[in-house]
Every structure is written in structure tokens, then in C-alpha cells.
Design an enzyme around this catalytic site. Sequence first.
Site, mmCIF file in Angstrom:
data_model
loop_
_atom_site.group_PDB
_atom_site.id
_atom_site.type_symbol
_atom_site.label_atom_id
_atom_site.label_comp_id
_atom_site.label_asym_id
_atom_site.label_seq_id
_atom_site.Cartn_x
_atom_site.Cartn_y
_atom_site.Cartn_z
ATOM 1 N N ASP A 66 0.876 -1.186 -0.129
ATOM 2 C CA ASP A 66 0.040 -0.095 -0.042
ATOM 3 C C ASP A 66 0.697 1.118 -0.169
ATOM 4 O O ASP A 66 2.171 1.064 0.424
ATOM 5 C CB ASP A 66 -0.839 -0.002 1.052
ATOM 6 C CG ASP A 66 -2.068 0.961 1.032
ATOM 7 O OD1 ASP A 66 -2.057 1.865 -0.138
ATOM 8 O OD2 ASP A 66 -3.001 0.787 1.708
ATOM 9 N N TRP A 67 0.414 2.364 -0.297
ATOM 10 C CA TRP A 67 1.254 3.458 -0.488
ATOM 11 C C TRP A 67 2.082 4.038 0.876
ATOM 12 O O TRP A 67 1.258 4.300 1.725
ATOM 13 C CB TRP A 67 0.255 4.611 -1.083
ATOM 14 C CG TRP A 67 0.314 4.606 -2.568
ATOM 15 C CD1 TRP A 67 0.304 5.699 -3.458
ATOM 16 C CD2 TRP A 67 0.039 3.580 -3.642
ATOM 17 N NE1 TRP A 67 0.263 5.451 -4.919
ATOM 18 C CE2 TRP A 67 0.169 4.063 -4.740
ATOM 19 C CE3 TRP A 67 -0.053 2.333 -3.495
ATOM 20 C CZ2 TRP A 67 0.224 3.290 -6.027
ATOM 21 C CZ3 TRP A 67 -0.187 1.186 -4.254
ATOM 22 C CH2 TRP A 67 -0.251 2.042 -5.626
#
Length: 804
Positions: free
Chosen positions: A304-305
Site C-alpha cells: 500500500d502507498w
Amino acid sequence: MKTSYKYAASAALIAVACSFQLSANAQSKPVPQLGKNTLKQVIGAMTLQEKSKLVVGMGFKMPGVPAPVKGEKPKSVDIGGFKLPPSDPMAYEIPEKVPGAAGRTHAIARLGIPSITVSDGPAGLRIEPKRPNDPNTYYATAFPVATLLASTWDTAMVKKVGVAFGNEIREYGVDIILGPALNIHRNPLGGRNFEYYSEDPLVAGSMTAAIVKGIQSNGVGTSIKHFAANNQETNRNSVNTIVSERAMREIYLKGFSIAVKTAQPWTVMSSYNKINGTFTSQRRDLLTTILKNEWDFKGLVMTDWFGGQDAVAQMNAGNDLLMPGNPDQSDAIVAAVKNGTLSMAQLDANVERILKIILKSPTFRGYKYSDKPDLAAHAKVARRAASEGMVLLKDDGDALPLSTGKRIAVFGNTSYNIIAGGTGSGDVNKAYTISLLQGLDNAGYKVQEKLSKTYQDYLADEKAKQPKPRNFFDHPAPIAEMDVNSIVAQEADGADAAVITIGRNAGEGADRKLENDYYLTDAEKGLINGVANAFHAKGKKVIVILNIGGVVEVASWRDSVDGILLAWQPGLEAGNAIADVLSGKIDPSGRLATTFAMDYKDEPSAKNFPGKEFPLPEGQKPNMMMGKPSEVTYEEGIYVGYRYFDAFKVKPAYEFGYGLSYTKFKLSDIKVSSPTFKGSITVKVSVKNTGNVAGKEVVQLYLSAPTQNIDKPEDELKAFAKTGLLAPGQSQFMVFTLHPSDLASFYTGKSEWIADAGEYKVKVGISSRNIEKTVSFTLAKPIITERTHTALTPQVSIDELKNK
Ligand code: BGC
């Protein structure tokens, strides 16, 4: 104009890629090319530098963060106390293929490796709808949110949504969509529950598989997320989730395993949280042992970012791609290979998985996207799915359907500002949203115009007063409901019925609150009571529409009204889809895929949500990305949702699987194929529409397994199916097959799934508490249905809830 933009982009890609250091060897021999040579040859020709670029993405532009200064070493940027790592200058130098996408991979032009583009999110493609100096628009369809899609219980319908959705992904030039999302509804306050399907892993996994198949049938990829146990937003980047292996296997991993095994999504996104002390993106047992080895996942894993903290640990865990990526991570990877903490073999394995996905991508295949998907056709798909996932919770005295032509008094702010979907990366830039007012009008209802005008004026005034959002995670507080007491009697005189919409919104970055969110506000309760008293005094009906993404409390006010339609967040055709159900044009066939409790305190996770917070280390300031150090213990274990309510005999307001129709159905001839289980068993049932209008029913099969060895839920959903549209009097015959794995529970000490010997009860019905018939069969000898590895072991003991 657009073509030259694309040429400029590819010229820049080549220029940048050529600036990579070339080895003398690569210069003298013909350079292997992706797609023309074997992957082994291509990887063999890559420099360590190139590999370290490929496994680290680029291209995410954080709203409000300035581009790095040309020629200077990029600096990290402070956002809300969080040091955002330095951006890759390439992201700013190479024009984006699709503005507004969430990120890209690095191209390596000399090896024929293009950059691929990934974009959010689960309810529709999230890209910038407008581009500078370009008269065209790039709007996407906001499909109904996942909570609604799950409530259709119709995998064929959800696949259709996927087919339309995937077409937009492909036609707008994106390679991979960052969705669907399938975390479990562990607690009703979860801020992203609207993006997730259900409290039940079979429903979540089946819906995910269906939409993945639909999307990927367009030759684009998906990223099923957030793997795993990402069930809250509070401290989402730091929270340590303490959870048993059994709860992980039976509840939190199960849906992912169904989706991976049956639909092979191109990618999986690891989550932000830790599981039992380690970030998921740094857990080899999760990403390699379970996902890649046990489940045979063929695609790539991306973070995920900004998820996780240690690029080398992530590489070693099998987290193939780090997103959105920053040059420091590439440097750390190069250094780790040089000092031996990361083997070249592991790095090559990660590179290979990325290349395999690039090979399948539309970009690699040179697909000429149109930038003109058929949005009108997709809006029809969105509308149909929306009306089929709405759940009729209450319909006293045939309050519904309301025939068109009737005069309706439309109350509630959200009737005018309908909520198509939640906030954050799950939000879609759509061209329009049909409000309830418009939808009623389109359907041929007459609305009380003076009342509607009063609302519209009030909302315009209040909106003007709202502060501007400070950042992506900041959303203005909802506008309070008006006091309508002085006008309601007059409305009750003029209208045939009242409709009140209650709306809720939420999204990534924050969980919902109990007061004024899960519980209705005083103004909302006042509105419901005021309208109900005035309309009931005149013998007129009152309908509440719930335009929500997650569960709200209903028990304290539901008796005041005649009908409740749970419309969820229905996407851009919201008002039309609601009118389709209100009018009876579409019979409501949505059923709850998540329980509505009588009260929050009845929720099994209530005392463990969102967990404990700890003080920040000395000198460290709180920051908006990481939140505070915290931990949450899943003491309820496997007793999530109806597994808890049924086993512990807690009465819900509306149970899992529940929903009304305008017609009635009768299940009959329920038979099991044999009294003893041999290899598999089938259960047959006949469904008849015994009412007066055409409709669809959802048949649900729950199983009670023998509990002599370990405790188990009272019942677990093992199969479901929705009928076709049955005319009054028409019947449909259904067959369900149970396999050994459907009988099995996870035995922690042994790391095995075992179907215990003994008597199994099969309950067939139309909700978890509306069972038509129970039939049984026996299993003579236990079966080990799967041997797994010991993984995700908690480091502390958990005082888990037991049903004994
Ligand atoms: C979200 C993901 C999303 C990603 C890229 C993260 O903050 O958790 O769901 O895909 O951003 O926008």
C-alpha cells in the site's frame, strides 16, 4: 494534440531509461528484449541498478506537495508532521500517461520494458476528469460501493459490473486497478467498510472473485487489497493487530484465498498494519509461504502507498513492488545486495513477477485506448446493480411500493445531496450523481415543490459556510438537519407520503464515531419523529431511505416509520435506482451481507476497537500518516458478525442474510443426496414465488459442524445462490454441492484444516435466522483437507472468546 502528448511521453521514457548505466557487455551484444527473449535472458541482462528501479515504483503526486527542484537532490517533505520520502524526480520529468493515476513503474527502454500505470479504486476508476488545455473530459462511472454489491448476493451481476468497470480501466489507458478491497467488516465503525463487502469471508471472497473475473476479462489487472487484517483506519499505518492463527485463517485470509484460487488477480496489495508484531509487507510467512506457496498466487505483491518501513525486509518477504516508491528504497536495495542481506535470487524472483505482469499489460501489448468508454451503457449497469443490492428492511402495511404519480414530501439533506460513494482513494470523479429528488421526478412522482425549494436554499446557504478541506483526509462536517416542525403539518396535508433520507459518509484515514454517526443525531431523530407524527396523524406513510456506507443504529427509531429502504451508497445513478425500488419497477432482492446489531455494545469487537494507543517515543511528534503507536487484540477470535450473534444468542436488529421483497417465496423439497458424506454431498431445494409480483430470492446454506474437538460457530455460510426473476407462481430448482474443505475448521497446533467426524446439520433458508429446513449427514472418519505451514503466530497469548 493528444497524440503528440503520448509521443512526448514515450520519447521521455526512452531518454530517461537510456540514462541508466549500461554494462560494457550489454552494449556489445544484442540486448535481450521483453517479450522477444526469455525472462531469464531479460533478467540476466539487467543491471542491479535497473532491478532496484523496477521493484520500486514512482509517479504518485501527493496533492499539495511541490515537485522537487530540478538539478537538486530531492528532499523529503513534511506533511502534517510526517516526513514524506523524497519523490522520484522522474515522476515529474516524464509526463503521466494517465493524469490522476496513483502511480507507475519505471520503464527500462533498452530492454523493451515499458512503464505500467496503476490507479484507484474499488468503486470505479479514479483519474483526473479534466486535463490542462484539453477540451475532452475523462469522467468515470461511480459504480455502487462494495457493501451494496455484496448485498446483491449475485455473483453474475457483480461480474457484469466488473466487465463494465474493466472496460473503463482499459479505455482510459490504465493497466491495473487498485481494487477490489475485501477486508472483513469486523466492526461497524470501520471507516472503509463501504469499500469492503461483508462480515463473512465466503461472501467477500466470492464477490471479489466475480468482480476480478469481470475486470480482468478486459485484459487489465486488479489489485485485491488490503492483505490482510486491515480492519480499521485509526492509526492505520502503525497499528499492531494481535490475532490468532485460526481467526486469520478462517476469517481474515479466507476471502483472499477464495479470490486468489478462483480468479488469479494480477496483483495483491499488502496492507499498512502489522500482524502480530510485523508489518504485513515485511512478513514472508504471509506473502511468500501462504499467498505464493500455499495458494499458488501467480501475480505480484505491491505495498500500500508508503506502507511498511524497511525496503530490504519487504523484498525478502516477497513484497515484489514498493509503491509509490522513492529513490532511497532503490539505494537500500542495491546496498543490501552488495552487503549480502538481500540475495540476488530473491531480487530476481521479485523482478520476474513484475515482468510477467508487465508482459500481460495493455501498455506492453501496445493497446490503443480510446479515452471514450461507453459511459451511458455503464451507467445502466451501475443503476441495475444498485437497485438489486438495496435491502428492504421494513415494509409495514404495504407502505411500499409507492405507485408513481403519487405526491411525495421529500425530507432530509441527503435526498438533495445524495452520497454516491465514500471518500478518499475509493472516491470516483464522475460526471454527475442523480439525487433522490431527480430520481423521483424522472420516475414520474410529484414532489412537494415548496419543501424541496426550502431544502435546496438551506443547503446552498450552509455549504457556503463550510470551511475548505485542508487536505485529502479532511472532510467538512455534515450539514445538520433542518428543524421542519413549523412546516411539516402543511406538508402532510398536501403529500401522499413522506420520504426521509438519512446519509452517512466516511473513508480512508479515519474511523466513524459512535455519537452523531453510528447513532443518529438528535436533529435526525427529531426529523423522523416530527415527520412521522404529522403524516401518521393524517393516515399517511413515512419511508426512511438509508444512504449509508456502513451500519447505523436502527432499533431506537425504526418503530416510528412504516418502511426502511437500505440504499447503501449506490453510485452515480443513485436517485434513479432508489426510485426503481420505491416504485416496484424492481422488486427489492438485496439481502444483508453484514449484521445490523440492536446496539453497538452487542458488537463482539466493541471492547477491542480501535485498540490501545501508546505514547509516542520521546521527541517524536504525532503525524497524520502514521498516527500513534497502537495495538488492537482480536479477542472475539472467529466470532465475527453472525458467527457471534448466533453462537452467543444475541438478537440483532436485522440479521445477516435478511431482506424483504414485495413478493413472498417458499422453499420446499429440501433434500440431501445421502445420509453419509462420501467425497462430496449435494443439497437440493425448490424455490417458489408464492406472491403477486415477480422477484428474486437468495437461498442460503449454513452448516453446523460437530464440536467434540474444538468449539465452532453455531452456523457458517457455506453456499448461496440467487434465483432468476421468478414470475408469481414460478419455481426454480437449486443444487448446492459441499466439498470436504467446506466441512473443515483450522486446527492451530497442527496447522491443518480438518473436517471432524460426526453429524453435520445443513440449514437451508432465506437468512441466517430464517431457516426453512434442517437436514443432516454424517462423516464417518475425519478428513485432513489441507496441511499448511505454521505462520503468523502471535507473540503473546490472546484471551480469545470461546463458545463453551
Ligand atoms: C490506500 C489504498 C490506495 C492507495 C493508492 C492508500 O492510501 O490505502 O487503498 O489504493 O492509497 O491511492
